[in-house]
Design a protein around this motif. Structure first.
Motif, PDB file in Angstrom:
ATOM      1  N   CYS A 102       0.819  -1.199   0.000  1.00 28.72           N
ATOM      2  CA  CYS A 102       0.000   0.000   0.000  1.00 28.72           C
ATOM      3  C   CYS A 102       0.860   1.258   0.000  1.00 28.72           C
ATOM      4  CB  CYS A 102      -0.913  -0.017   1.224  1.00 28.72           C
ATOM      5  SG  CYS A 102      -2.100   1.300   1.204  1.00 28.72           S
TER       6      CYS A 102
ATOM      7  N   SER B 205      -7.783   2.514   3.598  1.00 25.98           N
ATOM      8  CA  SER B 205      -8.980   1.680   3.454  1.00 25.98           C
ATOM      9  C   SER B 205      -9.005   0.529   4.460  1.00 25.98           C
ATOM     10  CB  SER B 205      -9.094   1.131   2.032  1.00 25.98           C
ATOM     11  OG  SER B 205      -7.983   0.314   1.738  1.00 25.98           O
TER      12      SER B 205
ATOM     13  N   SER C 208      -9.337  -0.664   8.229  1.00 27.84           N
ATOM     14  CA  SER C 208      -9.831  -0.187   9.511  1.00 27.84           C
ATOM     15  C   SER C 208      -8.962  -0.729  10.642  1.00 27.84           C
ATOM     16  CB  SER C 208     -11.282  -0.624   9.716  1.00 27.84           C
ATOM     17  OG  SER C 208     -11.685  -0.341  11.036  1.00 27.84           O
TER      18      SER C 208
END
Length: 107
Positions: A42, A48, A50
Motif C-alpha cells: 500500500c 482503506s 480499519s
C-alpha cells in the motif's frame, strides 16, 4: 431445548464440529496472506484498512488464546488461536506502520 442429548449422540456431532473448526480456521490462516501483501504494498497509508476493526480482532484473538491456554488447555486450540492472533496482528501492525509512513511523507 435439549442440545446436550443431541450433541453427545456417539460424539459424532462433536467430532464433526471439532473438525469443521480446525478446517475453517486453517483456511482462515491462508486468507491473511493476501491481506498482508496488499497492506504491505500500500502506498496511500492503508486508509482503506480499519485499524479499529483489525485491532478488535487482535484483542479477540488475545482473549481466545488466553482462554485456550488457561481454560481449555488444548494444544490445537491454542495453536489456532495463536496463529489467528499473529495474522490479525500482522495486518494491523503493517497498516499502522504504512499509515505512519504516509503521514511522515506528507509533512
Amino acid at each position: 431445548m435439549q442440545f446436550h442429548a443431541f450433541a453427545t449422540a456417539d460424539g459424532q456431532l462433536l467430532a464433526l464440529i471439532g473438525w469443521l473448526y480446525l478446517l475453517t480456521n486453517a483456511a482462515r490462516v491462508l486468507t491473511y496472506i493476501p491481506q498482508i501483501v496488499v497492506v504491505w504494498r500500500c502506498t496511500d497509508g492503508a486508509v482503506s484498512v480499519s485499524l479499529l476493526t483489525w485491532g478488535s480482532w487482535v484483542l479477540s484473538n488475545v482473549t481466545a488464546t488466553v482462554y485456550a491456554v488457561l481454560v481449555v488447555r488444548d494444544a490445537f486450540f491454542v495453536a489456532i488461536s495463536l496463529v489467528n492472533l499473529l495474522g490479525c496482528a500482522a495486518v494491523a501492525v503493517i497498516a499502522a506502520r504504512r499509515r505512519a509512513q504516509w503521514r511522515a511523507v506528507r509533512r
